[in-house]
Write a protein that holds these residues in place. Structure first.
Motif, PDB file in Angstrom:
ATOM      1  N   TRP A 162      42.374  35.113  45.459  1.00 46.09           N
ATOM      2  CA  TRP A 162      43.067  36.206  46.134  1.00 46.09           C
ATOM      3  C   TRP A 162      42.085  37.365  46.281  1.00 46.09           C
ATOM      4  O   TRP A 162      41.381  37.716  45.326  1.00 46.09           O
ATOM      5  CB  TRP A 162      44.283  36.672  45.340  1.00 46.09           C
ATOM      6  N   PHE A 163      42.075  37.943  47.446  1.00 47.34           N
ATOM      7  CA  PHE A 163      41.268  39.116  47.753  1.00 47.34           C
ATOM      8  C   PHE A 163      42.190  40.158  48.383  1.00 47.34           C
ATOM      9  O   PHE A 163      43.293  39.836  48.812  1.00 47.34           O
ATOM     10  CB  PHE A 163      40.141  38.759  48.728  1.00 47.34           C
ATOM     11  N   ARG A 164      41.722  41.375  48.455  1.00 51.73           N
ATOM     12  CA  ARG A 164      42.501  42.431  49.110  1.00 51.73           C
ATOM     13  C   ARG A 164      41.581  43.388  49.834  1.00 51.73           C
ATOM     14  O   ARG A 164      40.406  43.535  49.481  1.00 51.73           O
ATOM     15  CB  ARG A 164      43.371  43.167  48.099  1.00 51.73           C
ATOM     16  N   GLN A 165      42.143  44.030  50.840  1.00 52.05           N
ATOM     17  CA  GLN A 165      41.390  45.022  51.601  1.00 52.05           C
ATOM     18  C   GLN A 165      42.289  46.197  51.904  1.00 52.05           C
ATOM     19  O   GLN A 165      43.312  46.057  52.584  1.00 52.05           O
ATOM     20  CB  GLN A 165      40.839  44.418  52.889  1.00 52.05           C
ATOM     21  N   ALA A 166      41.903  47.347  51.384  1.00 57.64           N
ATOM     22  CA  ALA A 166      42.618  48.592  51.647  1.00 57.64           C
ATOM     23  C   ALA A 166      42.022  49.271  52.884  1.00 57.64           C
ATOM     24  O   ALA A 166      40.865  49.004  53.236  1.00 57.64           O
ATOM     25  CB  ALA A 166      42.511  49.517  50.442  1.00 57.64           C
ATOM     26  N   PRO A 167      42.788  50.130  53.543  1.00 60.00           N
ATOM     27  CA  PRO A 167      42.274  50.808  54.739  1.00 60.00           C
ATOM     28  C   PRO A 167      40.984  51.549  54.458  1.00 60.00           C
ATOM     29  O   PRO A 167      40.881  52.302  53.482  1.00 60.00           O
ATOM     30  CB  PRO A 167      43.406  51.775  55.093  1.00 60.00           C
ATOM     31  N   GLY A 168      39.987  51.315  55.286  1.00 62.19           N
ATOM     32  CA  GLY A 168      38.719  52.004  55.154  1.00 62.19           C
ATOM     33  C   GLY A 168      37.817  51.485  54.049  1.00 62.19           C
ATOM     34  O   GLY A 168      36.752  52.071  53.784  1.00 62.19           O
ATOM     35  N   LYS A 169      38.242  50.412  53.398  1.00 60.41           N
ATOM     36  CA  LYS A 169      37.446  49.869  52.291  1.00 60.41           C
ATOM     37  C   LYS A 169      37.061  48.415  52.584  1.00 60.41           C
ATOM     38  O   LYS A 169      37.663  47.752  53.424  1.00 60.41           O
ATOM     39  CB  LYS A 169      38.226  49.951  50.981  1.00 60.41           C
ATOM     40  N   GLU A 170      36.056  47.948  51.851  1.00 56.64           N
ATOM     41  CA  GLU A 170      35.646  46.561  51.993  1.00 56.64           C
ATOM     42  C   GLU A 170      36.629  45.637  51.271  1.00 56.64           C
ATOM     43  O   GLU A 170      37.320  46.050  50.348  1.00 56.64           O
ATOM     44  CB  GLU A 170      34.234  46.371  51.433  1.00 56.64           C
ATOM     45  N   ARG A 171      36.635  44.387  51.705  1.00 52.19           N
ATOM     46  CA  ARG A 171      37.458  43.394  51.027  1.00 52.19           C
ATOM     47  C   ARG A 171      36.937  43.205  49.607  1.00 52.19           C
ATOM     48  O   ARG A 171      35.724  43.122  49.392  1.00 52.19           O
ATOM     49  CB  ARG A 171      37.422  42.078  51.792  1.00 52.19           C
ATOM     50  N   GLU A 172      37.841  43.128  48.638  1.00 54.43           N
ATOM     51  CA  GLU A 172      37.426  42.988  47.256  1.00 54.43           C
ATOM     52  C   GLU A 172      38.150  41.828  46.576  1.00 54.43           C
ATOM     53  O   GLU A 172      39.284  41.486  46.919  1.00 54.43           O
ATOM     54  CB  GLU A 172      37.678  44.278  46.468  1.00 54.43           C
ATOM     55  N   PHE A 173      37.474  41.275  45.605  1.00 51.41           N
ATOM     56  CA  PHE A 173      38.011  40.175  44.817  1.00 51.41           C
ATOM     57  C   PHE A 173      39.146  40.668  43.925  1.00 51.41           C
ATOM     58  O   PHE A 173      39.069  41.756  43.346  1.00 51.41           O
ATOM     59  CB  PHE A 173      36.887  39.582  43.968  1.00 51.41           C
ATOM     60  N   VAL A 174      40.179  39.828  43.791  1.00 51.07           N
ATOM     61  CA  VAL A 174      41.301  40.146  42.910  1.00 51.07           C
ATOM     62  C   VAL A 174      41.397  39.117  41.766  1.00 51.07           C
ATOM     63  O   VAL A 174      41.382  39.483  40.598  1.00 51.07           O
ATOM     64  CB  VAL A 174      42.629  40.170  43.691  1.00 51.07           C
ATOM     65  N   ALA A 175      41.499  37.843  42.132  1.00 52.67           N
ATOM     66  CA  ALA A 175      41.687  36.810  41.112  1.00 52.67           C
ATOM     67  C   ALA A 175      41.306  35.457  41.696  1.00 52.67           C
ATOM     68  O   ALA A 175      41.325  35.274  42.914  1.00 52.67           O
ATOM     69  CB  ALA A 175      43.130  36.776  40.630  1.00 52.67           C
ATOM     70  N   VAL A 176      40.967  34.534  40.807  1.00 52.06           N
ATOM     71  CA  VAL A 176      40.633  33.180  41.234  1.00 52.06           C
ATOM     72  C   VAL A 176      41.168  32.197  40.209  1.00 52.06           C
ATOM     73  O   VAL A 176      41.267  32.519  39.019  1.00 52.06           O
ATOM     74  CB  VAL A 176      39.115  33.005  41.416  1.00 52.06           C
ATOM     75  N   ILE A 177      41.502  31.006  40.683  1.00 54.62           N
ATOM     76  CA  ILE A 177      41.979  29.939  39.813  1.00 54.62           C
ATOM     77  C   ILE A 177      41.241  28.660  40.188  1.00 54.62           C
ATOM     78  O   ILE A 177      41.020  28.371  41.359  1.00 54.62           O
ATOM     79  CB  ILE A 177      43.506  29.771  39.903  1.00 54.62           C
ATOM     80  N   SER A 178      40.856  27.906  39.161  1.00 56.05           N
ATOM     81  CA  SER A 178      40.102  26.691  39.386  1.00 56.05           C
ATOM     82  C   SER A 178      40.962  25.606  40.033  1.00 56.05           C
ATOM     83  O   SER A 178      42.188  25.739  40.146  1.00 56.05           O
ATOM     84  CB  SER A 178      39.548  26.177  38.055  1.00 56.05           C
ATOM     85  N   ARG A 179      40.310  24.550  40.431  1.00 57.68           N
ATOM     86  CA  ARG A 179      41.008  23.453  41.102  1.00 57.68           C
ATOM     87  C   ARG A 179      42.152  22.905  40.251  1.00 57.68           C
ATOM     88  O   ARG A 179      43.229  22.608  40.752  1.00 57.68           O
ATOM     89  CB  ARG A 179      40.031  22.321  41.411  1.00 57.68           C
ATOM     90  N   SER A 180      41.912  22.774  38.960  1.00 61.76           N
ATOM     91  CA  SER A 180      42.917  22.205  38.064  1.00 61.76           C
ATOM     92  C   SER A 180      43.941  23.227  37.605  1.00 61.76           C
ATOM     93  O   SER A 180      44.995  22.866  37.093  1.00 61.76           O
ATOM     94  CB  SER A 180      42.235  21.604  36.844  1.00 61.76           C
ATOM     95  N   GLY A 181      43.603  24.481  37.760  1.00 59.74           N
ATOM     96  CA  GLY A 181      44.471  25.554  37.280  1.00 59.74           C
ATOM     97  C   GLY A 181      44.184  25.984  35.862  1.00 59.74           C
ATOM     98  O   GLY A 181      44.833  26.899  35.345  1.00 59.74           O
ATOM     99  N   GLU A 182      43.194  25.371  35.224  1.00 56.84           N
ATOM    100  CA  GLU A 182      42.924  25.664  33.812  1.00 56.84           C
ATOM    101  C   GLU A 182      42.094  26.920  33.620  1.00 56.84           C
ATOM    102  O   GLU A 182      42.099  27.515  32.545  1.00 56.84           O
ATOM    103  CB  GLU A 182      42.226  24.467  33.168  1.00 56.84           C
ATOM    104  N   ILE A 183      41.345  27.305  34.628  1.00 53.05           N
ATOM    105  CA  ILE A 183      40.449  28.457  34.511  1.00 53.05           C
ATOM    106  C   ILE A 183      40.901  29.524  35.491  1.00 53.05           C
ATOM    107  O   ILE A 183      41.133  29.252  36.673  1.00 53.05           O
ATOM    108  CB  ILE A 183      38.999  28.067  34.820  1.00 53.05           C
ATOM    109  N   THR A 184      41.044  30.738  34.987  1.00 55.42           N
ATOM    110  CA  THR A 184      41.366  31.886  35.835  1.00 55.42           C
ATOM    111  C   THR A 184      40.416  33.026  35.519  1.00 55.42           C
ATOM    112  O   THR A 184      39.857  33.107  34.425  1.00 55.42           O
ATOM    113  CB  THR A 184      42.810  32.360  35.631  1.00 55.42           C
ATOM    114  N   TYR A 185      40.245  33.889  36.502  1.00 62.04           N
ATOM    115  CA  TYR A 185      39.352  35.035  36.345  1.00 62.04           C
ATOM    116  C   TYR A 185      39.896  36.170  37.192  1.00 62.04           C
ATOM    117  O   TYR A 185      40.382  35.941  38.305  1.00 62.04           O
ATOM    118  CB  TYR A 185      37.935  34.659  36.774  1.00 62.04           C
ATOM    119  N   TYR A 186      39.804  37.401  36.644  1.00 65.27           N
ATOM    120  CA  TYR A 186      40.404  38.548  37.320  1.00 65.27           C
ATOM    121  C   TYR A 186      39.415  39.688  37.464  1.00 65.27           C
ATOM    122  O   TYR A 186      38.526  39.879  36.628  1.00 65.27           O
ATOM    123  CB  TYR A 186      41.606  39.050  36.516  1.00 65.27           C
ATOM    124  N   ALA A 187      39.621  40.471  38.495  1.00 67.13           N
ATOM    125  CA  ALA A 187      38.912  41.738  38.605  1.00 67.13           C
ATOM    126  C   ALA A 187      39.401  42.657  37.491  1.00 67.13           C
ATOM    127  O   ALA A 187      40.566  42.608  37.091  1.00 67.13           O
ATOM    128  CB  ALA A 187      39.175  42.369  39.969  1.00 67.13           C
TER     129      ALA A 187
END
Length: 125
Positions: A36-61
């Motif tokens: 998941w990424f997000r982009q606010a008005p006037g700002k660059e797109r930024e990373f929010v969260a990611v989940i691995s293929r299996s769902g076992e690994i997650t990582y957050y901003a």
């Protein structure tokens, strides 16, 4: 080719919650780490969260850690983003994306090949 469709965005007051969904179609969903990424008005797109293929690994901003939870249901070809304790700074268009190359997922947008159209999240103060 993978098609991604986000839903669940909307207007919420600060402190509230929203749950975003991203439905995938096309190729085998479990072959992709999902981010998941997000982009606010006037700002660059930024990373929010990611989940691995299996769902076992997650990582957050750092900005969302402890407030947001990413999950996936490979049987339903869907990835979710549960957002709690929302703040006005969370206001943005939220995008889901599929990464075919890094099994554990990546925070770098360049790794992602397929993107959804985005869903607007607005948090009022």
């Amino acid at each position: 080719q993978v098609q991604l469709v986000e839903s669940g965005g909307g207007l919420v007051q600060a402190g509230g919650s929203l749950r975003l969904s991203c439905a995938a179609s096309g190729r085998t969903f479990s072959n992709y780490a999902m981010g998941w990424f997000r982009q606010a008005p006037g700002k660059e797109r930024e990373f929010v969260a990611v989940i691995s293929r299996s769902g076992e690994i997650t990582y957050y901003a750092d900005s969302v850690k402890g407030r947001f939870t990413i999950s996936r249901d490979n049987a339903k070809n869907t990835v979710y983003l549960q957002m709690n304790s929302l703040k006005p700074d969370d206001t943005a268009v939220y995008y889901c994306a599929a990464d075919p190359s890094v099994p554990s997922g990546s925070s770098r947008s360049g790794e992602y090949v397929y993107w959804g159209q985005g869903t607007q999240v607005t948090v009022s103060s």
